[in-house]
Design a protein around this motif. Structure first.
Motif, short mmCIF file in Angstrom:
data_model
loop_
_atom_site.label_atom_id
_atom_site.label_comp_id
_atom_site.label_asym_id
_atom_site.label_seq_id
_atom_site.Cartn_x
_atom_site.Cartn_y
_atom_site.Cartn_z
N LEU A 9 0.85 -1.19 0.00
CA LEU A 9 0.00 0.00 0.00
C LEU A 9 0.89 1.24 0.00
N TYR A 10 0.72 2.06 -1.02
CA TYR A 10 1.39 3.37 -1.09
C TYR A 10 0.39 4.37 -0.53
N HIS A 11 0.79 5.12 0.48
CA HIS A 11 -0.17 5.97 1.18
C HIS A 11 0.49 7.25 1.68
N ASN A 23 -1.56 -8.18 7.16
CA ASN A 23 -0.20 -7.62 7.21
C ASN A 23 0.21 -7.29 5.78
N ILE A 24 0.03 -6.02 5.45
CA ILE A 24 0.35 -5.53 4.11
C ILE A 24 1.49 -4.52 4.23
N ARG A 25 2.47 -4.67 3.37
CA ARG A 25 3.61 -3.75 3.36
C ARG A 25 3.09 -2.33 3.08
N MET A 26 3.56 -1.36 3.88
CA MET A 26 3.12 0.03 3.74
C MET A 26 4.31 0.90 3.34
N LYS A 27 4.07 1.78 2.39
CA LYS A 27 5.10 2.73 1.97
C LYS A 27 4.49 4.13 1.97
N LEU A 47 0.29 7.38 -11.57
CA LEU A 47 -0.53 8.47 -11.04
C LEU A 47 0.01 8.91 -9.69
N ASP A 48 0.06 10.22 -9.48
CA ASP A 48 0.50 10.73 -8.17
C ASP A 48 -0.72 10.83 -7.26
N GLN A 49 -1.27 9.69 -6.93
CA GLN A 49 -2.50 9.62 -6.15
C GLN A 49 -2.35 8.54 -5.09
N ALA A 50 -2.84 8.83 -3.92
CA ALA A 50 -2.83 7.84 -2.84
C ALA A 50 -4.23 7.78 -2.26
#
Length: 120
Positions: A43-45, A65-69, A87-90
């Protein structure tokens, strides 16, 4: 806009902490199997983005348990998002399967995918 984000950040994060859902209690073997199934997700957030909070709460509610960035604090994560998702979207959920990456945007779509794939 930056001023609004700066003022709202502590409110959003504070409310999230106060009302955070509890993850389900699972047998360690069941959790380990679930962790193996989520190993291909990232997840990119953004920390204080309300839509990102919505997805992180779903992840916690389901005990995933999901990898978070965090893309605002990690330039490499931002570069990955722009190179892959375009896309530059989170938030954005990257799903790696069979050597191919799928980039899913929109918090409601991500939550629906998590619910459908991993159940409640």
């Amino acid at each position: 806009m930056k001023l609004v984000r700066t003022l709202l950040k502590p409110v959003i994060l504070g409310l999230d902490r106060l009302t955070a859902p509890n993850p389900p209690k699972r047998d360690p073997i069941v959790q380990k199997a679930l962790d193996a199934r989520t190993a291909n997700l990232t997840l990119y957030h953004l920390q204080a983005c309300p839509f990102c909070v919505k997805v992180r709460r779903q992840i916690r509610r389901q005990g995933l348990n999901i990898r978070m960035k965090e893309i605002a604090e990690d330039r490499a994560a931002w570069d990955e998002l722009m190179a892959g998702g375009k896309l530059d979207q989170a938030p954005c959920l990257r799903i790696d399967e069979g050597g191919k990456s799928t980039w899913m945007y929109e918090s409601s779509d991500i939550n629906a995918y998590l619910e459908k794939t991993f159940g409640a």
